[in-house]
Scaffold this motif. Structure first.
Motif, PDB file in Angstrom:
ATOM      1  N   GLY A  96       6.882  -2.178  -8.357  1.00  0.00           N
ATOM      2  CA  GLY A  96       7.359  -3.262  -9.231  1.00  0.00           C
ATOM      3  C   GLY A  96       8.398  -4.137  -8.565  1.00  0.00           C
ATOM      4  N   GLY A  97       9.281  -3.533  -7.793  1.00  0.00           N
ATOM      5  CA  GLY A  97      10.292  -4.312  -7.086  1.00  0.00           C
ATOM      6  C   GLY A  97       9.670  -5.252  -6.076  1.00  0.00           C
ATOM      7  N   VAL A  98       8.669  -4.775  -5.360  1.00  0.00           N
ATOM      8  CA  VAL A  98       7.981  -5.602  -4.364  1.00  0.00           C
ATOM      9  C   VAL A  98       7.214  -6.726  -5.068  1.00  0.00           C
ATOM     10  N   VAL A  99       6.572  -6.403  -6.188  1.00  0.00           N
ATOM     11  CA  VAL A  99       5.827  -7.410  -6.946  1.00  0.00           C
ATOM     12  C   VAL A  99       6.779  -8.509  -7.411  1.00  0.00           C
ATOM     13  N   ARG A 100       7.920  -8.124  -7.975  1.00  0.00           N
ATOM     14  CA  ARG A 100       8.902  -9.121  -8.444  1.00  0.00           C
ATOM     15  C   ARG A 100       9.399  -9.987  -7.295  1.00  0.00           C
ATOM     16  N   ASP A 101       9.703  -9.358  -6.154  1.00  0.00           N
ATOM     17  CA  ASP A 101      10.168 -10.123  -4.990  1.00  0.00           C
ATOM     18  C   ASP A 101       9.095 -11.110  -4.517  1.00  0.00           C
ATOM     19  N   THR A 102       7.854 -10.668  -4.496  1.00  0.00           N
ATOM     20  CA  THR A 102       6.764 -11.538  -4.042  1.00  0.00           C
ATOM     21  C   THR A 102       6.549 -12.687  -5.021  1.00  0.00           C
ATOM     22  N   GLU A 103       6.550 -12.374  -6.314  1.00  0.00           N
ATOM     23  CA  GLU A 103       6.344 -13.419  -7.319  1.00  0.00           C
ATOM     24  C   GLU A 103       7.510 -14.403  -7.373  1.00  0.00           C
ATOM     25  N   ALA A 104       8.672 -14.005  -6.856  1.00  0.00           N
ATOM     26  CA  ALA A 104       9.832 -14.896  -6.823  1.00  0.00           C
ATOM     27  C   ALA A 104       9.766 -15.900  -5.665  1.00  0.00           C
ATOM     28  N   LEU A 105       8.854 -15.693  -4.727  1.00  0.00           N
ATOM     29  CA  LEU A 105       8.697 -16.641  -3.623  1.00  0.00           C
ATOM     30  C   LEU A 105       8.199 -17.968  -4.191  1.00  0.00           C
ATOM     31  N   PRO A 106       8.512 -19.063  -3.523  1.00  0.00           N
ATOM     32  CA  PRO A 106       8.031 -20.366  -4.011  1.00  0.00           C
ATOM     33  C   PRO A 106       6.511 -20.371  -4.191  1.00  0.00           C
ATOM     34  N   VAL A 121       4.423  16.339 -13.505  1.00  0.00           N
ATOM     35  CA  VAL A 121       4.540  15.959 -12.090  1.00  0.00           C
ATOM     36  C   VAL A 121       3.878  14.606 -11.868  1.00  0.00           C
ATOM     37  N   MET A 122       2.648  14.457 -12.349  1.00  0.00           N
ATOM     38  CA  MET A 122       1.913  13.213 -12.123  1.00  0.00           C
ATOM     39  C   MET A 122       2.507  12.051 -12.918  1.00  0.00           C
ATOM     40  N   ASP A 123       3.041  12.318 -14.112  1.00  0.00           N
ATOM     41  CA  ASP A 123       3.731  11.261 -14.871  1.00  0.00           C
ATOM     42  C   ASP A 123       4.914  10.725 -14.067  1.00  0.00           C
ATOM     43  N   ARG A 124       5.686  11.626 -13.469  1.00  0.00           N
ATOM     44  CA  ARG A 124       6.842  11.206 -12.657  1.00  0.00           C
ATOM     45  C   ARG A 124       6.380  10.426 -11.425  1.00  0.00           C
ATOM     46  N   VAL A 125       5.325  10.907 -10.783  1.00  0.00           N
ATOM     47  CA  VAL A 125       4.796  10.207  -9.604  1.00  0.00           C
ATOM     48  C   VAL A 125       4.408   8.778  -9.983  1.00  0.00           C
ATOM     49  N   ARG A 126       3.670   8.616 -11.080  1.00  0.00           N
ATOM     50  CA  ARG A 126       3.240   7.268 -11.487  1.00  0.00           C
ATOM     51  C   ARG A 126       4.428   6.401 -11.894  1.00  0.00           C
ATOM     52  N   SER A 127       5.389   6.982 -12.586  1.00  0.00           N
ATOM     53  CA  SER A 127       6.571   6.220 -13.010  1.00  0.00           C
ATOM     54  C   SER A 127       7.369   5.718 -11.815  1.00  0.00           C
ATOM     55  N   GLU A 128       7.622   6.600 -10.861  1.00  0.00           N
ATOM     56  CA  GLU A 128       8.374   6.203  -9.663  1.00  0.00           C
ATOM     57  C   GLU A 128       7.563   5.228  -8.820  1.00  0.00           C
ATOM     58  N   ARG A 129       6.262   5.490  -8.708  1.00  0.00           N
ATOM     59  CA  ARG A 129       5.385   4.590  -7.966  1.00  0.00           C
ATOM     60  C   ARG A 129       5.441   3.183  -8.562  1.00  0.00           C
ATOM     61  N   ASP A 130       5.362   3.094  -9.885  1.00  0.00           N
ATOM     62  CA  ASP A 130       5.402   1.796 -10.547  1.00  0.00           C
ATOM     63  C   ASP A 130       6.751   1.110 -10.336  1.00  0.00           C
ATOM     64  N   ARG A 131       7.815   1.897 -10.294  1.00  0.00           N
ATOM     65  CA  ARG A 131       9.143   1.328 -10.036  1.00  0.00           C
ATOM     66  C   ARG A 131       9.221   0.794  -8.610  1.00  0.00           C
ATOM     67  N   PHE A 132       8.755   1.587  -7.644  1.00  0.00           N
ATOM     68  CA  PHE A 132       8.767   1.149  -6.238  1.00  0.00           C
ATOM     69  C   PHE A 132       7.962  -0.151  -6.085  1.00  0.00           C
ATOM     70  N   THR A 190       0.850  -1.198   0.000  1.00  0.00           N
ATOM     71  CA  THR A 190       0.000   0.000   0.000  1.00  0.00           C
ATOM     72  C   THR A 190       0.881   1.241   0.000  1.00  0.00           C
ATOM     73  N   CYS A 191       1.949   1.206   0.792  1.00  0.00           N
ATOM     74  CA  CYS A 191       2.856   2.352   0.891  1.00  0.00           C
ATOM     75  C   CYS A 191       3.422   2.717  -0.479  1.00  0.00           C
ATOM     76  N   ALA A 192       3.866   1.733  -1.229  1.00  0.00           N
ATOM     77  CA  ALA A 192       4.480   2.011  -2.532  1.00  0.00           C
ATOM     78  C   ALA A 192       3.448   2.360  -3.600  1.00  0.00           C
ATOM     79  N   ARG A 193       2.297   1.703  -3.576  1.00  0.00           N
ATOM     80  CA  ARG A 193       1.315   1.907  -4.637  1.00  0.00           C
ATOM     81  C   ARG A 193       0.463   3.157  -4.441  1.00  0.00           C
ATOM     82  N   VAL A 194      -0.079   3.355  -3.240  1.00  0.00           N
ATOM     83  CA  VAL A 194      -1.043   4.437  -3.043  1.00  0.00           C
ATOM     84  C   VAL A 194      -0.863   5.151  -1.710  1.00  0.00           C
ATOM     85  N   GLY A 195       0.307   5.030  -1.116  1.00  0.00           N
ATOM     86  CA  GLY A 195       0.505   5.585   0.217  1.00  0.00           C
ATOM     87  C   GLY A 195       1.621   6.595   0.290  1.00  0.00           C
ATOM     88  N   CYS A 196       2.491   6.373   1.241  1.00  0.00           N
ATOM     89  CA  CYS A 196       3.489   7.379   1.588  1.00  0.00           C
ATOM     90  C   CYS A 196       4.493   7.660   0.462  1.00  0.00           C
TER      91      CYS A 196
END
Length: 175
Positions: free
Chosen positions: A97-107, A84-95, A42-48
């Motif tokens: 995305g890393g968590v998504v990749r880490d989670t999907e890498a779990l067994p 401004v909003m393009d940068r916010v969405r781009s950085e948000r997706d990067r933040f 939540t923090c990375a997608r729509v939070g802090c």
């Protein structure tokens, strides 16, 4: 119906859920992480994190506005709300995305997609298709916005943290 028998069931695959998962692995390999929504915190997608990017842009504009008091003349500048909003969405997706990749890498056998509900003190039913029997359950379900009933009538005029970062353009004011 599928039945899973585990030592630890964790509801929520956000920051707290992933931390609980890593902590549980120090004691057992019999762990399942259950997520009913999108992977990514939540923090990375729509939070802090995206909030702080919007605040940082506002801080820069504020500093430019006050530059003259330091003897620095900025004849004119423009806040490009779309950029401004393009940068916010781009950085948000990067933040996120890393968590998504880490989670999907779990067994795969330690990840379960669906909404969990308790059927007993340590038993869960996930989307009416998987019964999870656990020795311990950790609830790390994160948060979601709530609009109080008196405001339901104007819902179409209210932005929550789930909505605001999808704006194409930064509004001139926002509360």
């Amino acid at each position: 119906m599928q039945i899973l028998d585990v030592d630890v069931a964790i509801i929520g695959a956000g920051s707290a859920g992933l931390a609980a998962y890593r902590a549980a692995l120090e004691h057992t390999r019999s762990v399942v992480l259950i997520e009913g929504g999108e992977y990514g915190t939540t923090c990375a997608r729509v939070g802090c994190m995206p909030s702080k990017l919007v605040i940082a842009a506002a801080d820069v504009a504020h500093e430019i506005d006050g530059a003259a008091r330091f003897g620095i003349r900025v004849p004119e500048y423009e806040v490009d709300g779309s950029a401004v909003m393009d940068r916010v969405r781009s950085e948000r997706d990067r933040f996120a995305g890393g968590v998504v990749r880490d989670t999907e890498a779990l067994p795969e056998e330690q990840r379960l997609r669906g909404h969990a509900r308790f059927t007993g003190p340590t038993s869960l039913l996930v989307d009416n298709r998987v019964e999870v029997k656990a020795r311990a359950v950790i609830i790390a379900a994160g948060s979601s916005p709530h609009i109080p009933p008196p405001f339901e009538g104007i819902r179409d005029r209210i932005l929550t943290n789930d909505d605001v970062f999808e704006l194409e353009r930064l509004p001139s004011t926002l509360a």
